[in-house]
Design a protein around this motif. Sequence first.
Motif, PDB file in Angstrom:
ATOM      1  N   PHE A   9       0.840  -1.203   0.000  1.00 29.76           N
ATOM      2  CA  PHE A   9       0.000   0.000   0.000  1.00 29.76           C
ATOM      3  C   PHE A   9       0.874   1.252   0.000  1.00 29.76           C
ATOM      4  CE2 PHE A   9      -2.445   3.366   1.949  1.00 29.76           C
ATOM      5  CZ  PHE A   9      -3.705   3.241   1.368  1.00 29.76           C
ATOM      6  N   THR A  10       1.927   1.271   0.821  1.00 33.03           N
ATOM      7  CA  THR A  10       2.791   2.448   0.924  1.00 33.03           C
ATOM      8  C   THR A  10       3.542   2.699  -0.374  1.00 33.03           C
ATOM      9  OG1 THR A  10       3.068   2.061   3.300  1.00 33.03           O
ATOM     10  CG2 THR A  10       4.673   3.497   2.232  1.00 33.03           C
ATOM     11  N   ILE A  11       4.043   1.637  -0.990  1.00 32.31           N
ATOM     12  CA  ILE A  11       4.764   1.800  -2.261  1.00 32.31           C
ATOM     13  C   ILE A  11       3.841   2.404  -3.318  1.00 32.31           C
ATOM     14  CG2 ILE A  11       5.832   0.540  -4.164  1.00 32.31           C
ATOM     15  CD1 ILE A  11       7.022  -1.355  -2.098  1.00 32.31           C
ATOM     16  N   CYS A  12       2.616   1.896  -3.424  1.00 29.73           N
ATOM     17  CA  CYS A  12       1.662   2.451  -4.395  1.00 29.73           C
ATOM     18  C   CYS A  12       1.308   3.897  -4.067  1.00 29.73           C
ATOM     19  CB  CYS A  12       0.404   1.587  -4.447  1.00 29.73           C
ATOM     20  SG  CYS A  12       0.668  -0.027  -5.226  1.00 29.73           S
ATOM     21  N   TRP A  13       1.170   4.200  -2.783  1.00 33.85           N
ATOM     22  CA  TRP A  13       0.877   5.579  -2.357  1.00 33.85           C
ATOM     23  C   TRP A  13       2.016   6.514  -2.768  1.00 33.85           C
ATOM     24  CZ3 TRP A  13      -3.406   7.519   0.421  1.00 33.85           C
ATOM     25  CH2 TRP A  13      -3.282   8.839   0.854  1.00 33.85           C
ATOM     26  N   GLY A  16       2.019   7.111  -6.518  1.00 37.10           N
ATOM     27  CA  GLY A  16       0.995   8.078  -6.894  1.00 37.10           C
ATOM     28  C   GLY A  16       1.414   9.495  -6.563  1.00 37.10           C
ATOM     29  N   SER A  17       1.975   9.685  -5.362  1.00 45.65           N
ATOM     30  CA  SER A  17       2.446  11.017  -4.970  1.00 45.65           C
ATOM     31  C   SER A  17       3.584  11.477  -5.873  1.00 45.65           C
ATOM     32  CB  SER A  17       2.913  10.998  -3.514  1.00 45.65           C
ATOM     33  OG  SER A  17       1.852  10.706  -2.640  1.00 45.65           O
ATOM     34  N   GLY A  18       4.506  10.551  -6.179  1.00 46.06           N
ATOM     35  CA  GLY A  18       5.637  10.906  -7.035  1.00 46.06           C
ATOM     36  C   GLY A  18       5.201  11.315  -8.429  1.00 46.06           C
ATOM     37  N   MET A  19       4.217  10.616  -8.994  1.00 45.04           N
ATOM     38  CA  MET A  19       3.727  10.981 -10.325  1.00 45.04           C
ATOM     39  C   MET A  19       3.057  12.358 -10.296  1.00 45.04           C
ATOM     40  SD  MET A  19       1.151   8.969 -12.915  1.00 45.04           S
ATOM     41  CE  MET A  19       2.459   7.894 -13.470  1.00 45.04           C
ATOM     42  N   ALA A  20       2.254  12.612  -9.279  1.00 49.43           N
ATOM     43  CA  ALA A  20       1.590  13.916  -9.171  1.00 49.43           C
ATOM     44  C   ALA A  20       2.603  15.032  -8.972  1.00 49.43           C
ATOM     45  CB  ALA A  20       0.585  13.888  -8.020  1.00 49.43           C
ATOM     46  N   CYS A  21       3.702  14.716  -8.286  1.00 50.35           N
ATOM     47  CA  CYS A  21       4.756  15.710  -8.061  1.00 50.35           C
ATOM     48  C   CYS A  21       5.516  16.010  -9.343  1.00 50.35           C
ATOM     49  CB  CYS A  21       5.710  15.202  -6.979  1.00 50.35           C
ATOM     50  SG  CYS A  21       7.194  16.198  -6.767  1.00 50.35           S
ATOM     51  N   ALA A  22       5.833  14.954 -10.121  1.00 51.11           N
ATOM     52  CA  ALA A  22       6.690  15.120 -11.299  1.00 51.11           C
ATOM     53  C   ALA A  22       5.956  15.691 -12.496  1.00 51.11           C
ATOM     54  CB  ALA A  22       7.325  13.774 -11.660  1.00 51.11           C
ATOM     55  N   ALA A  64      -1.832  10.202  -5.266  1.00 51.94           N
ATOM     56  CA  ALA A  64      -1.871  11.292  -6.241  1.00 51.94           C
ATOM     57  C   ALA A  64      -2.865  12.376  -5.827  1.00 51.94           C
ATOM     58  CB  ALA A  64      -2.217  10.745  -7.619  1.00 51.94           C
ATOM     59  N   ALA A  65      -4.058  11.954  -5.369  1.00 51.93           N
ATOM     60  CA  ALA A  65      -5.085  12.925  -4.973  1.00 51.93           C
ATOM     61  C   ALA A  65      -4.648  13.716  -3.744  1.00 51.93           C
ATOM     62  CB  ALA A  65      -6.397  12.192  -4.688  1.00 51.93           C
ATOM     63  N   HIS A  66      -4.009  13.037  -2.806  1.00 49.38           N
ATOM     64  CA  HIS A  66      -3.548  13.717  -1.592  1.00 49.38           C
ATOM     65  C   HIS A  66      -2.505  14.773  -1.928  1.00 49.38           C
ATOM     66  CE1 HIS A  66      -1.102  13.906   2.235  1.00 49.38           C
ATOM     67  NE2 HIS A  66      -2.319  14.149   2.689  1.00 49.38           N
ATOM     68  N   TRP A  67      -1.582  14.435  -2.855  1.00 47.36           N
ATOM     69  CA  TRP A  67      -0.564  15.411  -3.261  1.00 47.36           C
ATOM     70  C   TRP A  67      -1.224  16.607  -3.949  1.00 47.36           C
ATOM     71  CZ3 TRP A  67       4.773  15.820  -2.831  1.00 47.36           C
ATOM     72  CH2 TRP A  67       5.341  16.853  -3.563  1.00 47.36           C
ATOM     73  N   GLU A  68      -2.101  16.331  -4.912  1.00 46.77           N
ATOM     74  CA  GLU A  68      -2.729  17.414  -5.665  1.00 46.77           C
ATOM     75  C   GLU A  68      -3.554  18.314  -4.751  1.00 46.77           C
ATOM     76  OE1 GLU A  68      -2.604  18.406  -8.944  1.00 46.77           O
ATOM     77  OE2 GLU A  68      -0.862  17.086  -8.973  1.00 46.77           O
ATOM     78  N   TRP A 361       1.393  11.525   4.936  1.00 48.95           N
ATOM     79  CA  TRP A 361       0.053  12.047   5.197  1.00 48.95           C
ATOM     80  C   TRP A 361       0.131  13.393   5.906  1.00 48.95           C
ATOM     81  CZ3 TRP A 361      -4.708  10.955   3.603  1.00 48.95           C
ATOM     82  CH2 TRP A 361      -5.778  11.542   4.277  1.00 48.95           C
ATOM     83  N   TRP A 362       1.086  13.494   6.812  1.00 43.82           N
ATOM     84  CA  TRP A 362       1.264  14.735   7.563  1.00 43.82           C
ATOM     85  C   TRP A 362       1.779  15.850   6.654  1.00 43.82           C
ATOM     86  CZ3 TRP A 362       6.016  15.876  11.042  1.00 43.82           C
ATOM     87  CH2 TRP A 362       5.857  17.105  11.669  1.00 43.82           C
ATOM     88  N   ASN A 363       2.794  15.546   5.832  1.00 44.96           N
ATOM     89  CA  ASN A 363       3.374  16.559   4.949  1.00 44.96           C
ATOM     90  C   ASN A 363       3.898  15.885   3.685  1.00 44.96           C
ATOM     91  OD1 ASN A 363       4.650  18.672   3.694  1.00 44.96           O
ATOM     92  ND2 ASN A 363       6.218  18.962   5.251  1.00 44.96           N
ATOM     93  N   PRO A 364       3.146  15.912   2.587  1.00 46.18           N
ATOM     94  CA  PRO A 364       3.587  15.225   1.360  1.00 46.18           C
ATOM     95  C   PRO A 364       4.885  15.772   0.791  1.00 46.18           C
ATOM     96  CG  PRO A 364       1.668  16.614   0.931  1.00 46.18           C
ATOM     97  CD  PRO A 364       1.841  16.572   2.419  1.00 46.18           C
TER      98      PRO A 364
END
Length: 933
Positions: A9-13, A16-22, A64-68, A361-364
């Motif tokens: 779950f963490t790796i997928c999270w 997703g965050s990395g893709m939204a960031c890049a 991804a949604a959390h980052w965005e 979760w606290w700070n992406p």
Amino acid sequence: MKGRPLLSFTICWLCGSGMACALTGWTLIWGFIGALACLPLLLRFMDVRGWSILFLLAAFIGGAAHWEWNDARNHSSLPETMQIAADALDGWSAEIQGELVSDVRIDGDRADFKIQMSSILPISNSSADTDLATSSAFNIDEQLMVQVRLAEEEEQQVAAGWKRGDSITLHGSFALPGEARNFGGFDYRSYLRTLHIHWLFKVKGASSVTAAPPEGVGQINVLRWTDWMRHALGSSVERLFPEPHAGYMKGLIIGMATDIDPGTYGQFSQLGLTHILAISGTHVAVYVASLLLILSWLRLTRETALTVVLILVPAYVLLSGGSPSVIRAGIMSMIGLYMARRGLARDGLQMISAAALLMMWWNPYFLLSVSFQLSFLVTAGLMIYMPLINRLFSSWPKSLAATASVTVTAQLISFPVTILYFNQFSLLSFVANFLLVSLISAIVLPLGTVAMLLSFIWVPLAKPLAWVAIQLNQLTFTSVEWMNSMPGFVLIWATPSLLWIAAYYAVLYALLYLLHQGNGTQQETVVTEEDTAPLVMRQSSVGKETSLTTLGASIAWPEYTSAFTARGAGYYTHQRMSKVQRWLCGLLAISFVAGLWWAYQIPRPAGTGIVQFLDIGQGDSTLITTPDGKHILVDGGGTVNFGNTEQSWKTRRDPYEVGAKVVVPLLKKRGIHQLDAVIVTHADQDHAGGLQAVLEQIPVKRFMFNGTTSGKDNFDKLLNTAMERKIPLYAIQQGMSYKADKETSLHFIAPDLEHMEIETSGSLPVSEHQNHDSVVFLLDMAGTSMLFTGDMDAAAEQNLLYMIQDGSLAEAFEQRGADLGVAEGVVQRVLTRPLRVNSNNASTKSVSIDVLKVAHHGSKTSSTEAWLQYWKAKTAVISAGVNNTYGHPNPGVMERLEATGSEIYRTDQMGEVQMRVKDGEIDIRYKLVDKEG
């Protein structure tokens, strides 16, 4: 990952965050669609089926949604509140009120801190601002970074009295943080954005700051008390240790890295030892194990001791500064302590997954932190890769094998991130870490900590321990300095791609896995809790103290447990590799080495030359890369200091210097392994000052200058450094040429040493007219022509024009050019088409060059009409600092350049200007999009 749902779950999270960031905009949408199409297929290939696929897809989408969601909310509300455009607010004067929310860092004549702004009252700057200035204060909730320029030495003590939690009122002006002005340069604006800060507030003098301590409930501020405690501990370290030991020990024990001597930090950084100076899992392991040992001496039960330490871990995280690495170690320790308290099995990968998920979760924006990336990668890498690497050291003594396994694994895992951010790696890093990490973590760290604590009881009791630590520190410093002095071991790497980094880890794991399987499998392993403890935490005693201490070490340092568990107390059965395995192993080994070699090469289009006019503020620095890959640096910029040398209190611990902070990092990021030539046009500080750092950190094959010295210490030091490093010195004279490769030649048309006004002083003549005596040369590269002029003045321009007219320049090339290469290209055109000058001193004949590097930053002392009309440059480049105090470039020079039809590029407006040259064509790009002044 099967059986470890939290890890998956963490790796997928994170993906997703990395893709939204890049990615942004349409690239993010298409990337997201592609990922959602490919991810289910990948999961099925990994034998993940059914609801698990939906579970992991939800994690990817959630990341991804959390980052965005967080990134969309991360913007400044100041322009909207003030109803003024952001550009107009830059430089706006105001009175602001708020709460001080960080420790105050005082360095020389500057104090820096963060505030949470609550209200703002604009102050009129002009008559146009009257309506806004007379309005009432605006309420606003936003963080600012404050920079206070201290006017007097006494104000340092005033600033030291400002504490976190104080109500504060400031009079100053807003400023936009600086953005990256060079390709690949550090972007301060983006960095502050990850801290949710969008504005600087600049204040002149401590008298413009009013601070009041909190009252009532506001006095109960944990962070305020933490700052006080850190300051008290730092003061006790300063009482025991002289510099540079004091700063080093404060970084080692308390995590106060900003107090470390910059020279010491640089030495450690070059050997990859900076992780020692940051609070990390090592420190937390020592802290947890020591507390458990003390509590066992107090005869507390196991459950009570674990509960007490669980409560105290957050206190240590706060006390040590709360960096991402220590937060990670603290969370993992707390999870481990809780599970040990409940008697549950501990899985290091699950624990690190929980820590990563909580922090993200606290700070992406933790994802962009170098500390976060290194901490999690190395910790997870130790858990995954070390059991495979252990087998390589099976014949070593157990204690040495353990240290070697840790060192090799940590270095292999951290290598890609190290070159990604620091662009260098020392081959001696393995040796330095193997020899010094255990010494520092097992002896120096505990000694310094005990001495610091004893100093609060009785300083003479702590002095002997401090003396021992100082001797060990001196041994460490000497060893580090000796290893750094050995040439050829530091390799410079261009910034690698993320795809290459992913391939590196995949190929490395596959190779180690095959070697592990082929060399033998472990049988009859018997593992005890003692075996899972790190080497530095082993205890000679037995019983309750040993079990609690080793338990604490394994809890706080779970990444090491896998290594020691894998060794166990059993034996290995040796199996020979099959033929297919040997072929596959060989193929992977070749791929791994080839990948390293490919990454080490400089990324450059074949047959293309590049001229890079760097933006280094008010000064000059140009990097020329020829079509065959030769590198020539023309000038290196330099920071000009106008301060009174008697006011030593203004000197900063790590002062800004263009060469060390801009030029050298850019050269390393671009993978410049060595410079084939360094040309300093003249000895002025804004051209030569930055070259000191270049010579100290980048190998140089030849050093060219105008054959004189300015008589000033800085330039003499530069020449001495060149001689100490055995770099050949070339005194440039008019008529010389340097052929860098088959498509690149440099033809020097100035200075004319025979007519220079110089005085003899020592071995080199002294010239007080360095601008006039600048090195001037014509660059012929790949069918294009460029003229570099240094800071030459109008008199030098006129002299050259007359020399072209009367044939003196041609004679100079005939006399001196034979040994260095025959004049060709544009130089040949200059020599065969003599200039005729009329009564108005205007040329009737001219040549046409592609690029003119405008002299002296566009000063009015150069670029006369006759000079510009003669060369008829298609393009002109001006290197000048933003809002410089000299008024460069001069409006008259700009008018004359426009009259010649030259297309003008300015570093003060456009940042770095790059020109790619191939087959006579020039492709130009610049860093900053806006071309407006």
